[in-house]
Structure formats: structure tokens, C-alpha cells
Write a protein that holds these residues in place. Structure first.
Motif, PDB file in Angstrom:
ATOM      1  N   UNK A  39      41.245 -10.795 -31.370  1.00 19.86           N
ATOM      2  CA  UNK A  39      41.977  -9.571 -30.993  1.00 19.86           C
ATOM      3  C   UNK A  39      43.288  -9.537 -31.754  1.00 19.86           C
ATOM      4  N   UNK A  40      43.572  -8.388 -32.377  1.00 21.22           N
ATOM      5  CA  UNK A  40      44.834  -8.199 -33.097  1.00 21.22           C
ATOM      6  C   UNK A  40      45.777  -7.391 -32.226  1.00 21.22           C
ATOM      7  N   UNK A  41      46.899  -8.009 -31.897  1.00 26.22           N
ATOM      8  CA  UNK A  41      47.815  -7.434 -30.912  1.00 26.22           C
ATOM      9  C   UNK A  41      48.398  -6.093 -31.359  1.00 26.22           C
ATOM     10  N   UNK A  42      48.713  -5.933 -32.641  1.00 27.29           N
ATOM     11  CA  UNK A  42      49.347  -4.711 -33.119  1.00 27.29           C
ATOM     12  C   UNK A  42      48.361  -3.568 -33.243  1.00 27.29           C
ATOM     13  N   UNK A  43      47.235  -3.821 -33.897  1.00 27.74           N
ATOM     14  CA  UNK A  43      46.259  -2.752 -34.130  1.00 27.74           C
ATOM     15  C   UNK A  43      45.351  -2.521 -32.929  1.00 27.74           C
ATOM     16  N   UNK A  46      39.458  -5.483 -31.704  1.00 22.62           N
ATOM     17  CA  UNK A  46      38.754  -6.611 -31.110  1.00 22.62           C
ATOM     18  C   UNK A  46      37.444  -6.764 -31.859  1.00 22.62           C
ATOM     19  N   UNK A  47      37.259  -7.900 -32.507  1.00 24.94           N
ATOM     20  CA  UNK A  47      36.106  -8.019 -33.404  1.00 24.94           C
ATOM     21  C   UNK A  47      35.562  -9.439 -33.426  1.00 24.94           C
ATOM     22  N   UNK A  48      34.389  -9.572 -34.035  1.00 27.54           N
ATOM     23  CA  UNK A  48      33.695 -10.854 -34.155  1.00 27.54           C
ATOM     24  C   UNK A  48      33.727 -11.268 -35.618  1.00 27.54           C
ATOM     25  N   UNK A  49      34.032 -12.541 -35.874  1.00 29.56           N
ATOM     26  CA  UNK A  49      34.084 -13.065 -37.231  1.00 29.56           C
ATOM     27  C   UNK A  49      33.109 -14.221 -37.397  1.00 29.56           C
ATOM     28  N   UNK A  65      47.392 -12.393 -33.949  1.00 25.45           N
ATOM     29  CA  UNK A  65      45.984 -12.390 -33.578  1.00 25.45           C
ATOM     30  C   UNK A  65      45.735 -13.527 -32.601  1.00 25.45           C
ATOM     31  N   UNK A  66      44.887 -13.266 -31.616  1.00 30.51           N
ATOM     32  CA  UNK A  66      44.469 -14.285 -30.661  1.00 30.51           C
ATOM     33  C   UNK A  66      42.961 -14.409 -30.761  1.00 30.51           C
ATOM     34  N   UNK A  67      42.470 -15.639 -30.858  1.00 30.82           N
ATOM     35  CA  UNK A  67      41.044 -15.832 -31.058  1.00 30.82           C
ATOM     36  C   UNK A  67      40.433 -16.866 -30.130  1.00 30.82           C
ATOM     37  N   UNK A  68      39.155 -16.683 -29.881  1.00 33.75           N
ATOM     38  CA  UNK A  68      38.340 -17.642 -29.134  1.00 33.75           C
ATOM     39  C   UNK A  68      37.275 -18.146 -30.099  1.00 33.75           C
ATOM     40  N   UNK A  97      31.546  -2.614 -23.230  1.00 36.51           N
ATOM     41  CA  UNK A  97      32.891  -2.717 -22.649  1.00 36.51           C
ATOM     42  C   UNK A  97      33.920  -3.202 -23.669  1.00 36.51           C
ATOM     43  N   UNK A  98      33.602  -3.095 -24.961  1.00 35.86           N
ATOM     44  CA  UNK A  98      34.500  -3.585 -25.989  1.00 35.86           C
ATOM     45  C   UNK A  98      35.875  -2.947 -25.936  1.00 35.86           C
ATOM     46  N   UNK A  99      35.931  -1.623 -25.777  1.00 35.83           N
ATOM     47  CA  UNK A  99      37.233  -0.939 -25.730  1.00 35.83           C
ATOM     48  C   UNK A  99      37.992  -1.284 -24.454  1.00 35.83           C
TER      49      UNK A  99
END
Length: 226
Positions: A39-43, A46-49, A65-68, A97-99
Motif C-alpha cells: 500500500x502506498x500511503x500518498x497515492x 494497494x497492489x500485489x507484487x 509504502x507499507x508491505x506484507x 473489497x480492494x478499495x
């Protein structure tokens, strides 16, 4: 840039992490067998890499950015991991429920906990065994015989869990260990020996293929023997 990791005592979860970038630039991400939800705090994206098969060079936007990070084979989004391979895909392509999750992250005091609660890992004893074996051998037959699967079935399950077959998984895991060793200051020739490469030149070729750069560039140092 500042980067931090926090270990997590949950099966299948490698860590949660954060990265803060002050100014726009580029960054290189190299394969490690893992997949991340980010998840990118500014923009608010929420995405998968990943999982990746080669080095990815992309824009590093300012902000946090915060990541799991999931251990290899442990991400569970309801789609095979090979559909995520080398991708940076918005989460709402997989979860309705992504958004809503992105909004919860924006409002949370601790986004790391939101990610941990929202994304349990997939734990499969057979896949865990395949990952352990692939850390030591790229032989499809040897792995298949040990876990009690046919070679075709092993490949199908590996693609679905890891994003690639056992041979590529072996190469990626060995590469990741080699880079970690090199970053401790170990001479590159010794890294090559310990990880079972034919020689330092073999290690250098693998790094170039998998990372798109050199071990010197990845570690910021030169080996005394190079």
C-alpha cells in the motif's frame, strides 16, 4: 530512502515492512521467491507484487509504502501465483473489497496490522516441503519422488503456489541466499562455493540473468578476490 522490516510470528509470513522515499527516483527489486501486498500511503494504491523471475526497475514515488511479504508459496488471493508472476497488479483485480481495504489502511493508526488481518497466508505442508527441497536441488525428479507427486503434478502445483516450476524456484532461492551472503562482506568466490555455483563466473552470470545487474552493484562493494 529509509527501509525497515518487522518479523512476524505467523506461518507463511516473512515480514511486514515500510519504505519511505523523500524524492522521486528509480529502484531495483530483485527476485527472492516472495510475493508482497503493498500500500502506498500518498497515492492510496494497494497492489500485489511478484513473485519475480528477473530484476524489476521502476519509479520510486515520494512517500511511504507499507508491505506484507509472504514466504515463497504462501500468498493466497484465490488465483494461481503464476498469474502474479513479474506483475504489479492492483488488488481490486482479485478482491472485491480492494478499495475498501485501501480506505481502511488510510484511516488506520497501524497499517501493518490491517494488512496482517486482511491477508492470512496459505499453509500447505507439501508446498512447504517442496520449497525446502528446492532450496537445495533443482532436480524435478528428486523433489517429486520425495514429496510423492508425479513430475507433471509437481510442476502444476509449483506454478500455482510459487509462480514458477521447481528448477526456477531453485535458481531464485539460491540467488537470494547468495546476495544475502555477499551483503555480509563474504568474498564473492566464497559465496559461489558455499551456494554450489561452479565458480565465481557462474555466480556472476546468474546474478546478471536474474537481477539484470552485477553483484557489485547489488551489494555496493567489491569482492577482495574479484
Amino acid at each position: 530512502m529509509t527501509y525497515r522490516e518487522w518479523p512476524v510470528d505467523r506461518p507463511g509470513i516473512a515480514c511486514v515492512w515500510s519504505r519511505t522515499v523523500a524524492e522521486a527516483g528509480t529502484q531495483r527489486v530483485v527476485p527472492d521467491g516472495c510475493a508482497d501486498v503493498i500500500w502506498h500511503q500518498v497515492t492510496g494504491r494497494l497492489f500485489v507484487a511478484g513473485p519475480d523471475t528477473e530484476g524489476q526497475v521502476g519509479a520510486a514515488e515520494p512517500g511511504t509504502m507499507v508491505g506484507l511479504r509472504f514466504e515463497p508459496g504462501a500468498i493466497a488471493l484465490g488465483v494461481p501465483a503464476d498469474e502474479l508472476r513479474d506483475g504489479r497488479i492492483d488488488l481490486d483485480a482479485f478482491r472485491p473489497d480492494g478499495r475498501e481495504l485501501a480506505q481502511r489502511l488510510a484511516e488506520a493508526e497501524d497499517p501493518r496490522q490491517v494488512l496482517l488481518d486482511a491477508f492470512p497466508a496459505q499453509v500447505d505442508p507439501v508446498i512447504d516441503q517442496v520449497r525446502e527441497l528446492a532450496g537445495h536441488t533443482g532436480s524435478v525428479r528428486a523433489i517429486a519422488d520425495t514429496v510423492g507427486l508425479g513430475e507433471r503434478q509437481l510442476r502444476r502445483r509449483s506454478l500455482a503456489a510459487f509462480g514458477y516450476g521447481p528448477k526456477v524456484l531453485h535458481r531464485v532461492l539460491r540467488f537470494d541466499r547468495a546476495v544475502r551472503r555477499a551483503r555480509t562482506g563474504m568474498p564473492f568466490a566464497e559465496v559461489a562455493y558455499r551456494e554450489g555455483y561452479t565458480d565465481q563466473a557462474h555466480l556472476a552470470r546468474e546474478v546478471k540473468v536474474l537481477a539484470g545487474t552485477t553483484l557489485t552493484a547489488l551489494t555496493g562493494r567489491r569482492s577482495p578476490t574479484s
